[in-house]
Design a protein around this motif. Structure first.
Motif, PDB file in Angstrom:
ATOM      1  N   LEU A  43       9.632  -1.395 -57.987  1.00  0.00           N
ATOM      2  CA  LEU A  43      11.027  -0.966 -58.059  1.00  0.00           C
ATOM      3  C   LEU A  43      11.649  -1.280 -59.422  1.00  0.00           C
ATOM      4  O   LEU A  43      12.597  -0.609 -59.840  1.00  0.00           O
ATOM      5  CB  LEU A  43      11.835  -1.631 -56.940  1.00  0.00           C
ATOM      6  N   TRP A 199      21.012   3.213 -56.618  1.00  0.00           N
ATOM      7  CA  TRP A 199      19.773   3.158 -55.821  1.00  0.00           C
ATOM      8  C   TRP A 199      19.418   1.718 -55.479  1.00  0.00           C
ATOM      9  O   TRP A 199      19.110   1.403 -54.320  1.00  0.00           O
ATOM     10  CB  TRP A 199      18.654   3.825 -56.617  1.00  0.00           C
ATOM     11  N   TYR A 203      19.061   0.188 -51.682  1.00  0.00           N
ATOM     12  CA  TYR A 203      17.840  -0.337 -51.063  1.00  0.00           C
ATOM     13  C   TYR A 203      17.905  -1.849 -50.872  1.00  0.00           C
ATOM     14  O   TYR A 203      17.318  -2.388 -49.934  1.00  0.00           O
ATOM     15  CB  TYR A 203      16.574   0.118 -51.788  1.00  0.00           C
ATOM     16  N   TYR A 239      23.419   5.902 -51.922  1.00  0.00           N
ATOM     17  CA  TYR A 239      22.370   6.893 -52.153  1.00  0.00           C
ATOM     18  C   TYR A 239      22.948   8.240 -52.593  1.00  0.00           C
ATOM     19  O   TYR A 239      22.320   8.961 -53.386  1.00  0.00           O
ATOM     20  CB  TYR A 239      21.520   7.050 -50.900  1.00  0.00           C
ATOM     21  N   HIS A 269      14.313  11.869 -48.765  1.00  0.00           N
ATOM     22  CA  HIS A 269      13.740  10.571 -48.408  1.00  0.00           C
ATOM     23  C   HIS A 269      14.842   9.526 -48.245  1.00  0.00           C
ATOM     24  O   HIS A 269      14.824   8.740 -47.282  1.00  0.00           O
ATOM     25  CB  HIS A 269      12.740  10.132 -49.482  1.00  0.00           C
ATOM     26  N   LEU A 270      15.794   9.509 -49.159  1.00  0.00           N
ATOM     27  CA  LEU A 270      16.900   8.559 -49.052  1.00  0.00           C
ATOM     28  C   LEU A 270      17.722   8.821 -47.793  1.00  0.00           C
ATOM     29  O   LEU A 270      18.147   7.878 -47.108  1.00  0.00           O
ATOM     30  CB  LEU A 270      17.787   8.640 -50.291  1.00  0.00           C
ATOM     31  N   GLN A 273      15.992   7.402 -44.849  1.00  0.00           N
ATOM     32  CA  GLN A 273      16.185   5.954 -44.763  1.00  0.00           C
ATOM     33  C   GLN A 273      17.517   5.619 -44.086  1.00  0.00           C
ATOM     34  O   GLN A 273      17.576   4.753 -43.196  1.00  0.00           O
ATOM     35  CB  GLN A 273      16.166   5.330 -46.156  1.00  0.00           C
ATOM     36  N   ASN A 292      10.865   2.847 -50.670  1.00  0.00           N
ATOM     37  CA  ASN A 292      11.494   3.332 -51.900  1.00  0.00           C
ATOM     38  C   ASN A 292      10.503   3.481 -53.046  1.00  0.00           C
ATOM     39  O   ASN A 292      10.764   4.235 -53.984  1.00  0.00           O
ATOM     40  CB  ASN A 292      12.649   2.407 -52.290  1.00  0.00           C
ATOM     41  N   ALA A 295       9.495   7.043 -52.622  1.00  0.00           N
ATOM     42  CA  ALA A 295      10.595   7.918 -53.044  1.00  0.00           C
ATOM     43  C   ALA A 295      10.652   7.998 -54.559  1.00  0.00           C
ATOM     44  O   ALA A 295      10.783   9.083 -55.145  1.00  0.00           O
ATOM     45  CB  ALA A 295      11.914   7.399 -52.476  1.00  0.00           C
TER      46      ALA A 295
END
Length: 309
Positions: A43, A199, A203, A239, A269-270, A273, A292, A295
């Motif tokens: 990340l 982001w 997350y 997001y 994808h976000l 989540q 993530n 993603a």
């Protein structure tokens, strides 16, 4: 008498090579650097790679600079480890009060404070060697991040959204890829940086759901506690801002349809989540947090493919 090693932490990757094959004396230090939890350096790395790909796209190059990408990988592993070591040094007393963290190497006694400081210096040296391979502007940009990194561990004591400060630090790579390519910054990487910050806040709010009960008892502040029952809405806003700012960054860099298609998949994808968030499911929160990486790789692959085509 040698102190027995503590068991691997609950959010570590099962069967990781560091737990299976590393010498027993090294294992506590590898745990201190979170080597058995590679999602952290992924990340930290991904905004670097996004930025390098965005810079290549803007410059009309066929792919991101391979050497830069390798250097960012090494630097991300080293500096994520250094950041975790520093965080554990600062939080060594708090960590004894939280179920998930009391078995970390410092609070559990596997590593002494002196040993942790020496290990921090070693990792910082590796990061410095990597940074010095770039141009002068990128070196200065990298050094500029250190103030934010130093501040972060203290924020959870008095600031309800410490994830914002984490975002300022963890998203810094969104500036570095462009700085390494051009020796300057422009609007596109700044927009990418803003999107990356959002982001990270999103997350890490999901990640903080694992500790929400202990945090309430100890008095540690987090965005998960701040959003409370509206945590889905809070992460959703983060997001949404991520997608908006990255869209603007792609526009500024004159991206093509493939980049925007990749961004659409990233956004889906976000959204998935957010739909799956359950405030009472710590194990599920960890799975969503780890997803993530995938993603971020989708977005990087799309921008890179856009460069090639």
């Amino acid at each position: 008498m040698e102190r027995p090693a503590a068991p691997s932490l609950p959010d570590a990757v099962r069967g990781h090579w560091a737990e299976r094959w590393a010498p027993s004396r090294l294992k506590p230090y590898l745990r201190l650097a979170r080597i058995e939890r590679p999602i952290g350096w992924w990340l930290l790395l991904l905004p670097c790679w996004w930025s390098a790909a965005l810079a290549a796209l803007h410059a009309g190059r066929p792919w991101p600079d391979p050497l830069h990408c390798v250097l960012f990988l090494i630097g991300a592993v080293a500096m994520r480890g250094a950041g975790c070591t520093y965080n554990d040094i600062v939080d060594r007393d708090l960590d004894t009060k939280v179920e998930r963290t009391r078995q970390r190497p410092l609070p559990s006694g596997q590593v002494t404070l002196r040993g942790a400081l020496a290990f921090l210096a070693l990792q910082g040296l590796v990061g410095l060697i990597v940074l010095l391979q770039f141009n002068g502007f990128a070196i200065a940009t990298g050094f500029a991040s250190l103030g934010v990194v130093a501040l972060y561990p203290f924020m959870k004591r008095f600031f309800w959204m410490p994830q914002i400060v984490l975002g300022l630090a963890f998203a810094w790579g969104a500036l570095m890829g462009w700085a390494a390519a051009f020796g300057s910054l422009s609007v596109a990487p700044v927009l990418l940086y803003l999107g990356s910050i959002a982001w990270v806040v999103g997350y890490d709010t999901i990640y903080a759901l694992q500790d929400i009960e202990d945090d309430e008892v100890v008095g540690i502040k987090s965005s998960a506690r701040f959003f409370g029952e509206q945590v889905k809405q809070g992460v959703g806003i983060c997001y949404a801002l991520t997608v908006i700012f990255i869209t603007l960054a792609l526009v500024q860099a004159s991206a093509g349809a493939i980049s925007f298609a990749g961004l659409a998949l990233f956004a889906l994808h976000l959204g998935w989540q957010v739909a799956r968030i359950d405030r009472g499911d710590g194990a599920g929160a960890l799975r969503l947090f780890r997803s993530n990486r995938d993603a971020g790789l989708i977005l990087f692959a799309a921008i890179t493919l856009d460069c090639l085509i």
